[in-house]
Design an enzyme around this catalytic site. Structure first.
Site, mmCIF file in Angstrom:
data_model
loop_
_atom_site.group_PDB
_atom_site.id
_atom_site.type_symbol
_atom_site.label_atom_id
_atom_site.label_comp_id
_atom_site.label_asym_id
_atom_site.label_seq_id
_atom_site.Cartn_x
_atom_site.Cartn_y
_atom_site.Cartn_z
ATOM 1 N N HIS A 136 -7.576 -4.654 -2.787
ATOM 2 C CA HIS A 136 -6.394 -4.008 -2.246
ATOM 3 C C HIS A 136 -6.141 -4.567 -0.840
ATOM 4 O O HIS A 136 -7.045 -4.622 -0.016
ATOM 5 C CB HIS A 136 -6.655 -2.497 -2.169
ATOM 6 C CG HIS A 136 -5.514 -1.694 -1.635
ATOM 7 N ND1 HIS A 136 -4.637 -1.026 -2.450
ATOM 8 C CD2 HIS A 136 -5.111 -1.439 -0.369
ATOM 9 C CE1 HIS A 136 -3.744 -0.394 -1.711
ATOM 10 N NE2 HIS A 136 -4.012 -0.631 -0.441
ATOM 11 N N CYS B 215 0.847 -1.191 0.000
ATOM 12 C CA CYS B 215 0.000 0.000 0.000
ATOM 13 C C CYS B 215 0.889 1.249 0.000
ATOM 14 O O CYS B 215 1.633 1.475 -0.957
ATOM 15 C CB CYS B 215 -0.938 -0.056 1.201
ATOM 16 S SG CYS B 215 -2.166 1.248 1.245
ATOM 17 N N ASP C 290 -8.720 -3.265 -7.354
ATOM 18 C CA ASP C 290 -8.136 -2.054 -6.771
ATOM 19 C C ASP C 290 -8.083 -0.934 -7.808
ATOM 20 O O ASP C 290 -7.015 -0.556 -8.295
ATOM 21 C CB ASP C 290 -6.744 -2.371 -6.239
ATOM 22 C CG ASP C 290 -6.147 -1.255 -5.396
ATOM 23 O OD1 ASP C 290 -6.843 -0.249 -5.164
ATOM 24 O OD2 ASP C 290 -4.985 -1.398 -4.974
#
Length: 389
Positions: A358, A279, A327
């Site tokens: 995600h 991330c 995502d």
């Protein structure tokens, strides 16, 4: 003993009448809220999470937490099975994964909330709209919010590894950084070093476990905690996210650059440096590939956005990218990024995992997918073995 009021009824259901009765007998009214908070907290840590923590440790820990935030996390992540037990719904529970699959929009809202694009009030309000579809708020929050008791694949006291904390200088950043260093306990020669970069909330248990996984297979892993100068990861992601968002972004990046260069000079290192991040950490790995290309020998960003456009011309690679099929926020940045990599003839490989959200590698939430997470991880280890060994 008769308990009056909504709070008394709720606490009795959570803790059991015997505990609450004893607490009433031992405390005065002025001390009641803190005592109940302590009693509930200890039960949550010790019995629910099955962590052998002393009452003294629990008391010291919870005094650092905000009362409302703790209750919000606790009451939305747990449901009741009887008056004496608090039971957490986990991502692996059939009740969530089979009988009540979480709608995709819930994951999308959580992604926006987790990345600062939606405040908590709006997130909870949107989540509440799914209640009419047969979901409880407890079930939804339990599935979406991380449960780090599930994220330990390699124990901190595993005999194959040695874990400790190390500080490092960061003159262009916040002055000093600190991280979690994990080495193979049976290391006799040199080993490749890998920087592990956390998400946008500090060094939580999931990222520490990733560092241990790397050491377990022979790498020297270092996971910095960007919140070090603010006291370190606070024990919950909600507060960690607020803390990290309050920090200077440019200095954060300099801290990770300093951490990477510090790690590359590790006396037991073989001179090769890798980096993996998730991330926000994926973004940092992309940034490192563009700012210290001569020092970084292999980069693996998981669902990370690219570095600033002006920096991308410096990238040398090699890189391995992991993207989640659902995502859309991160994936929208990839086409332009890939064109630049192609134009510069960069050595890279990209893997897209269809129907994944995600964060699918994070085994503490319902976004986790064991099969694809393991596939991505084995590809990552093979990539590091190819370029770092």
């Amino acid at each position: 003993m008769q308990i009056f009021g909504l709070k008394g009824i709720l606490l009795t259901a959570l803790l059991g009448e015997e505990i609450v009765s004893s607490l009433f007998q031992k405390t005065i009214k002025a001390a009641f809220p803190c005592s109940i908070f302590f009693c509930f907290s200890h039960k949550l840590f010790h019995r629910q999470l099955r962590i052998p923590i002393s009452r003294q440790f629990t008391e010291r820990t919870i005094t650092k937490l905000d009362f409302k935030n703790f209750l919000w996390i606790a009451f939305t992540r747990h449901c009741l099975t009887n008056k004496n037990e608090v039971t957490m719904l986990t991502p692996q529970d059939p009740e969530i994964t089979k009988n009540h699959p979480i709608p995709q929009e819930a994951f999308d809202w959580y992604d926006e909330y987790a990345h600062g694009l939606m405040d908590r009030r709006t997130f909870m309000k949107k989540l509440s709209t799914l209640v009419v579809a047969g979901f409880s708020m407890t079930m939804l929050a339990s599935a979406l919010m991380p449960n780090y008791a599930l994220a330990e694949q390699v124990s901190f006291n595993d005999p194959d590894i040695k874990a400790e904390y190390k500080s490092f200088p960061s003159l262009q950043g916040h002055g000093e950084g600190r991280g979690y260093l994990v080495t193979p306990s049976n290391l006799t020669g040199k080993a490749a070093v890998v920087l592990v970069v956390h998400e946008n909330r500090g060094l939580n248990p999931y990222i520490k476990d990733v560092a241990r996984r790397l050491a377990k297979v022979g790498f020297i892993a270092f996971a910095p905690d960007i919140l070090h100068t603010l006291g370190g990861y606070p024990g919950n992601d909600e507060e960690g996210k607020k803390m990290q968002s309050s920090m200077d972004r440019a200095k954060i990046e300099q801290d990770f650059i300093a951490a990477a260069l510090f790690l590359k000079e590790h006396p037991s290192g073989n001179g090769k440096l890798g980096a993996v991040g998730f991330c926000f950490g994926g973004y940092i790995v992309n940034m490192l590939a563009a700012t210290i290309p001569d020092s970084l020998d292999a980069a693996v960003p998981f669902y990370g956005t690219p570095a600033a456009k002006v920096l991308r011309k410096n990238i040398k690679g090699p890189l391995m990218f992991h993207f989640a099929g659902l995502d859309s926020r991160v994936n929208a940045t990839w086409p332009e990024y890939e064109e630049e990599l192609k134009s510069q003839n960069i050595d890279y490989v990209v893997h897209l995992y269809p129907k994944m959200n995600h964060g699918f590698h994070n085994d503490s939430t319902a976004r986790y997918d064991a099969e694809n997470a393991e596939l991505a991880w084995q590809r990552t280890i093979a990539f590091f073995n190819k370029y770092l060994i």
